[in-house]
Design a protein around this motif. Structure first.
Motif, PDB file in Angstrom:
ATOM      1  N   TYR A 201       0.835  -1.208   0.000  1.00  0.00           N
ATOM      2  CA  TYR A 201       0.000   0.000   0.000  1.00  0.00           C
ATOM      3  C   TYR A 201       0.868   1.255   0.000  1.00  0.00           C
ATOM      4  CZ  TYR A 201      -4.777  -1.724   0.398  1.00  0.00           C
ATOM      5  OH  TYR A 201      -6.001  -2.271   0.128  1.00  0.00           O
ATOM      6  N   ARG A 202       1.935   1.224   0.781  1.00  0.00           N
ATOM      7  CA  ARG A 202       2.820   2.386   0.853  1.00  0.00           C
ATOM      8  C   ARG A 202       3.450   2.673  -0.509  1.00  0.00           C
ATOM      9  NH1 ARG A 202       5.578   4.191   5.538  1.00  0.00           N
ATOM     10  NH2 ARG A 202       5.096   2.197   6.550  1.00  0.00           N
ATOM     11  N   LYS A 203       3.983   1.632  -1.159  1.00  0.00           N
ATOM     12  CA  LYS A 203       4.615   1.802  -2.469  1.00  0.00           C
ATOM     13  C   LYS A 203       3.607   2.265  -3.519  1.00  0.00           C
ATOM     14  CE  LYS A 203       8.400  -1.525  -1.898  1.00  0.00           C
ATOM     15  NZ  LYS A 203       8.984  -2.815  -2.361  1.00  0.00           N
ATOM     16  N   THR A 204       2.388   1.736  -3.419  1.00  0.00           N
ATOM     17  CA  THR A 204       1.346   2.124  -4.365  1.00  0.00           C
ATOM     18  C   THR A 204       1.008   3.603  -4.225  1.00  0.00           C
ATOM     19  OG1 THR A 204       0.389  -0.103  -4.303  1.00  0.00           O
ATOM     20  CG2 THR A 204      -1.019   1.674  -5.114  1.00  0.00           C
ATOM     21  N   ALA A 205       0.890   4.077  -2.979  1.00  0.00           N
ATOM     22  CA  ALA A 205       0.583   5.493  -2.743  1.00  0.00           C
ATOM     23  C   ALA A 205       1.707   6.383  -3.243  1.00  0.00           C
ATOM     24  CB  ALA A 205       0.333   5.728  -1.254  1.00  0.00           C
ATOM     25  N   ILE A 206       2.951   5.980  -3.002  1.00  0.00           N
ATOM     26  CA  ILE A 206       4.093   6.778  -3.451  1.00  0.00           C
ATOM     27  C   ILE A 206       4.111   6.864  -4.972  1.00  0.00           C
ATOM     28  CG2 ILE A 206       6.617   6.827  -3.571  1.00  0.00           C
ATOM     29  CD1 ILE A 206       6.641   5.567  -0.768  1.00  0.00           C
ATOM     30  N   ALA A 207       3.830   5.734  -5.636  1.00  0.00           N
ATOM     31  CA  ALA A 207       3.798   5.731  -7.100  1.00  0.00           C
ATOM     32  C   ALA A 207       2.697   6.641  -7.629  1.00  0.00           C
ATOM     33  CB  ALA A 207       3.600   4.303  -7.610  1.00  0.00           C
ATOM     34  N   LEU A 213       2.480  14.299  -9.356  1.00  0.00           N
ATOM     35  CA  LEU A 213       3.404  15.425  -9.283  1.00  0.00           C
ATOM     36  C   LEU A 213       4.187  15.579 -10.581  1.00  0.00           C
ATOM     37  CD1 LEU A 213       4.820  15.065  -5.644  1.00  0.00           C
ATOM     38  CD2 LEU A 213       2.840  16.365  -6.438  1.00  0.00           C
ATOM     39  N   THR A 214       4.570  14.449 -11.186  1.00  0.00           N
ATOM     40  CA  THR A 214       5.299  14.500 -12.459  1.00  0.00           C
ATOM     41  C   THR A 214       4.434  15.112 -13.551  1.00  0.00           C
ATOM     42  OG1 THR A 214       6.632  12.567 -11.880  1.00  0.00           O
ATOM     43  CG2 THR A 214       6.477  13.126 -14.216  1.00  0.00           C
ATOM     44  N   ASN A 238      -5.701   9.789  -8.439  1.00  0.00           N
ATOM     45  CA  ASN A 238      -4.256   9.865  -8.237  1.00  0.00           C
ATOM     46  C   ASN A 238      -3.826  11.119  -7.485  1.00  0.00           C
ATOM     47  OD1 ASN A 238      -4.702  11.771 -10.212  1.00  0.00           O
ATOM     48  ND2 ASN A 238      -3.108  11.038 -11.598  1.00  0.00           N
ATOM     49  N   HIS A 239      -4.781  11.941  -7.047  1.00  0.00           N
ATOM     50  CA  HIS A 239      -4.419  13.092  -6.197  1.00  0.00           C
ATOM     51  C   HIS A 239      -5.247  13.100  -4.908  1.00  0.00           C
ATOM     52  CE1 HIS A 239      -8.066  15.403  -7.396  1.00  0.00           C
ATOM     53  NE2 HIS A 239      -7.903  14.780  -8.538  1.00  0.00           N
ATOM     54  N   ASP A 240      -5.739  11.926  -4.575  1.00  0.00           N
ATOM     55  CA  ASP A 240      -6.607  11.751  -3.412  1.00  0.00           C
ATOM     56  C   ASP A 240      -6.028  10.600  -2.588  1.00  0.00           C
ATOM     57  OD1 ASP A 240      -9.374  12.061  -2.102  1.00  0.00           O
ATOM     58  OD2 ASP A 240      -9.351   9.944  -2.628  1.00  0.00           O
ATOM     59  N   PHE A 241      -5.771  10.862  -1.288  1.00  0.00           N
ATOM     60  CA  PHE A 241      -5.084   9.866  -0.468  1.00  0.00           C
ATOM     61  C   PHE A 241      -5.748   9.737   0.897  1.00  0.00           C
ATOM     62  CE2 PHE A 241      -2.095  11.662  -3.452  1.00  0.00           C
ATOM     63  CZ  PHE A 241      -1.473  10.546  -3.974  1.00  0.00           C
ATOM     64  N   VAL A 242      -5.476   8.614   1.538  1.00  0.00           N
ATOM     65  CA  VAL A 242      -5.984   8.353   2.885  1.00  0.00           C
ATOM     66  C   VAL A 242      -4.806   7.952   3.761  1.00  0.00           C
ATOM     67  CG1 VAL A 242      -7.355   6.767   4.285  1.00  0.00           C
ATOM     68  CG2 VAL A 242      -8.321   7.707   2.192  1.00  0.00           C
ATOM     69  N   TYR A 243      -4.703   8.557   4.928  1.00  0.00           N
ATOM     70  CA  TYR A 243      -3.713   8.118   5.911  1.00  0.00           C
ATOM     71  C   TYR A 243      -4.382   7.075   6.803  1.00  0.00           C
ATOM     72  CZ  TYR A 243      -0.425  11.902   4.785  1.00  0.00           C
ATOM     73  OH  TYR A 243       0.473  12.736   4.168  1.00  0.00           O
ATOM     74  N   LYS A 244      -3.868   5.849   6.739  1.00  0.00           N
ATOM     75  CA  LYS A 244      -4.462   4.751   7.507  1.00  0.00           C
ATOM     76  C   LYS A 244      -3.656   4.484   8.770  1.00  0.00           C
ATOM     77  CE  LYS A 244      -5.593  -0.192   7.361  1.00  0.00           C
ATOM     78  NZ  LYS A 244      -6.869  -0.048   8.069  1.00  0.00           N
ATOM     79  N   ILE A 257      -4.845  16.614  -2.882  1.00  0.00           N
ATOM     80  CA  ILE A 257      -3.864  17.515  -3.478  1.00  0.00           C
ATOM     81  C   ILE A 257      -4.368  17.914  -4.862  1.00  0.00           C
ATOM     82  CG2 ILE A 257      -1.466  17.773  -4.210  1.00  0.00           C
ATOM     83  CD1 ILE A 257      -0.834  15.395  -2.355  1.00  0.00           C
ATOM     84  N   LEU A 258      -4.389  19.192  -5.136  1.00  0.00           N
ATOM     85  CA  LEU A 258      -4.865  19.666  -6.442  1.00  0.00           C
ATOM     86  C   LEU A 258      -3.896  20.710  -6.970  1.00  0.00           C
ATOM     87  CD1 LEU A 258      -7.099  19.602  -8.605  1.00  0.00           C
ATOM     88  CD2 LEU A 258      -8.216  21.460  -7.357  1.00  0.00           C
ATOM     89  N   TYR A 259      -3.302  20.425  -8.135  1.00  0.00           N
ATOM     90  CA  TYR A 259      -2.415  21.411  -8.733  1.00  0.00           C
ATOM     91  C   TYR A 259      -3.254  22.453  -9.460  1.00  0.00           C
ATOM     92  CZ  TYR A 259       1.249  23.692 -11.355  1.00  0.00           C
ATOM     93  OH  TYR A 259       2.088  24.642 -11.867  1.00  0.00           O
ATOM     94  N   CYS A 260      -3.170  23.683  -8.998  1.00  0.00           N
ATOM     95  CA  CYS A 260      -3.961  24.769  -9.587  1.00  0.00           C
ATOM     96  C   CYS A 260      -3.091  25.919 -10.061  1.00  0.00           C
ATOM     97  CB  CYS A 260      -4.980  25.287  -8.565  1.00  0.00           C
ATOM     98  SG  CYS A 260      -4.230  25.817  -7.005  1.00  0.00           S
ATOM     99  N   ASN A 261      -1.763  25.815  -9.832  1.00  0.00           N
ATOM    100  CA  ASN A 261      -0.838  26.905 -10.147  1.00  0.00           C
ATOM    101  C   ASN A 261      -1.360  28.219  -9.572  1.00  0.00           C
ATOM    102  OD1 ASN A 261       1.481  28.034 -11.210  1.00  0.00           O
ATOM    103  ND2 ASN A 261       0.546  28.492 -13.185  1.00  0.00           N
ATOM    104  N   CYS A 262      -1.801  28.134  -8.327  1.00  0.00           N
ATOM    105  CA  CYS A 262      -2.455  29.280  -7.700  1.00  0.00           C
ATOM    106  C   CYS A 262      -1.918  29.485  -6.288  1.00  0.00           C
ATOM    107  CB  CYS A 262      -3.974  29.070  -7.649  1.00  0.00           C
ATOM    108  SG  CYS A 262      -4.456  27.576  -6.741  1.00  0.00           S
ATOM    109  N   SER A 263      -2.359  30.546  -5.677  1.00  0.00           N
ATOM    110  CA  SER A 263      -1.985  30.838  -4.301  1.00  0.00           C
ATOM    111  C   SER A 263      -3.254  31.041  -3.492  1.00  0.00           C
ATOM    112  CB  SER A 263      -1.090  32.078  -4.242  1.00  0.00           C
ATOM    113  OG  SER A 263      -1.733  33.186  -4.858  1.00  0.00           O
ATOM    114  N   ALA A 264      -3.103  31.285  -2.225  1.00  0.00           N
ATOM    115  CA  ALA A 264      -4.264  31.445  -1.346  1.00  0.00           C
ATOM    116  C   ALA A 264      -5.096  32.656  -1.749  1.00  0.00           C
ATOM    117  CB  ALA A 264      -3.791  31.604   0.100  1.00  0.00           C
ATOM    118  N   PRO A 265      -6.411  32.579  -1.578  1.00  0.00           N
ATOM    119  CA  PRO A 265      -7.273  33.728  -1.911  1.00  0.00           C
ATOM    120  C   PRO A 265      -6.982  34.913  -0.994  1.00  0.00           C
ATOM    121  CG  PRO A 265      -8.511  32.051  -0.726  1.00  0.00           C
ATOM    122  CD  PRO A 265      -7.183  31.452  -1.048  1.00  0.00           C
ATOM    123  N   THR A 266      -7.114  36.108  -1.550  1.00  0.00           N
ATOM    124  CA  THR A 266      -6.882  37.317  -0.750  1.00  0.00           C
ATOM    125  C   THR A 266      -8.141  37.765  -0.020  1.00  0.00           C
ATOM    126  OG1 THR A 266      -7.333  38.650  -2.729  1.00  0.00           O
ATOM    127  CG2 THR A 266      -5.024  38.107  -2.259  1.00  0.00           C
TER     128      THR A 266
END
Length: 340
Positions: A201-207, A213-214, A238-244, A257-266
């Motif tokens: 499970y650990r290796k699968t999550a890392i992959a 991220l790639t 592939n950007h959704d995870f669970v800590y068990k 985790i969502l890549y949005c190329n953004c920053s926090a709202p003002t």
């Protein structure tokens, strides 16, 4: 003396019930397993459009296609009493290696869901074709290895996966099922599952994480294990995870985790709770699930172009923020937060 004699029949009855329960469970499990009395491999038969049974052949099954089949093939899986003999043959999608014209493109799993006993199927639609979905409780299993993923995994002390059949092919490309061993640490037990390692499970999550991220084009440092011992496991995307947490199944952590190329709202006026850590914004949302039993809080923050959302159950507002700071920040604590 008389009190001991009086208790003796009760003790006998109690142990009698225990023995009876064990026998019933053992017999039930035995009956639920596909009957495999042969040491030889068996050709897999699938149904064509005319509902005729034909041998499954590699060249005739395209990627992202699946069929239900009986194992052993002598069973009639249209009858409800034979449901535990129903399996799913899947040629995985191209993105998972299904374009290879050999047996490595195929998987065969029990069609019986581990959580509910409901029968499952594989849907070929985009967004659903990399998993097998259970219709009753929304359990989700990965197509490539049958791993139970997402929230449902949290409620089990062990790591679980669907029972499977090892596949092979002859020179003509016809697909066979090799004789299974219906044990938890081998091919699995139909309706109960298959033990898999924490390391898998650990290796699968890392992959999954590295792949996301790639594709996003930017690195991101995410803890693979939290300080309470919870480990990162794959979620439903592939950007959704669970800590068990293997020690306490009541502990629930969800990471998105969502890549949005953004920053926090003002503008923080629409946020439930907005806090500043130095110049970094964190905002907290709280909600109750339909049962209303526990309140859940989530903390959202932004880093390196990613929006990161961490949700946990059974923690107070202050406990969750402290937990996030302990695991995602260095040398930061709750007293450093200021209301935005």
């Amino acid at each position: 003396m008389s009190s001991n004699i009086a208790k003796t029949p009760q003790v006998i009855v109690f142990f009698g019930f225990v023995v009876l329960a064990v026998v019933i469970i053992a017999v039930s499990i035995g009956f639920l397993q596909p009957m495999n009395k042969s040491d030889t491999r068996e050709k897999i038969l699938i149904s064509n459009l005319k509902n005729e049974k034909i041998p499954a052949k590699i060249s005739e099954i395209p990627p992202n296609k699946s069929y239900h089949f009986a194992y052993p093939s002598s069973y009639d899986i249209s009858k409800s009493e034979n449901s535990h003999q129903m399996f799913i043959l899947i040629r995985v999608p191209k993105e998972l290696g299904g374009d290879k014209d050999d047996i490595s493109s195929f998987r065969a799993y029990s069609a019986v869901a581990l959580e509910s006993g409901c029968l499952m199927k594989h849907w070929p639609h985009e967004g659903r074709n990399t998993v097998i979905q259970e219709p009753c409780h929304n359990g989700v299993y990965r197509v490539q290895d049958g791993l139970l993923i997402g929230i449902e995994l949290l409620y089990k002390h062990l790591f679980n996966a669907l029972p499977y059949l090892e596949l092979s092919a002859d020179e003509q490309g016809y697909i066979y099922a090799e004789p299974p061993i219906w044990e938890l640490d081998k091919n699995g037990v139909v309706g109960i599952g298959r033990n898999v390692s924490e390391e898998l499970y650990r290796k699968t999550a890392i992959a999954e994480l590295n792949d996301y991220l790639t594709n996003s084009g930017k690195p991101l440092d995410i803890p693979l294990q939290l300080k309470d011992g919870s480990i990162l496991t794959p979620g439903k995307t592939n950007h959704d995870f669970v800590y068990k947490n293997t020690r306490d199944i009541r502990i629930y952590h969800h990471l998105e985790i969502l890549y949005c190329n953004c920053s926090a709202p003002t503008d923080t006026s629409m946020l439930d709770e907005a806090w500043l850590l130095d110049d970094e914004l964190l905002y907290v949302e709280g909600f109750y699930p339909p049962s209303g039993e526990y309140q859940y809080y989530s903390v959202t923050f932004f880093r390196d172009g990613y929006q990161i959302k961490f949700l946990s159950s059974g923690r107070s507002f202050e406990e969750l923020l402290t937990h996030v700071l302990d695991n995602f920040y260095e040398n930061k604590n709750y007293s450093m937060l200021k209301k935005a």
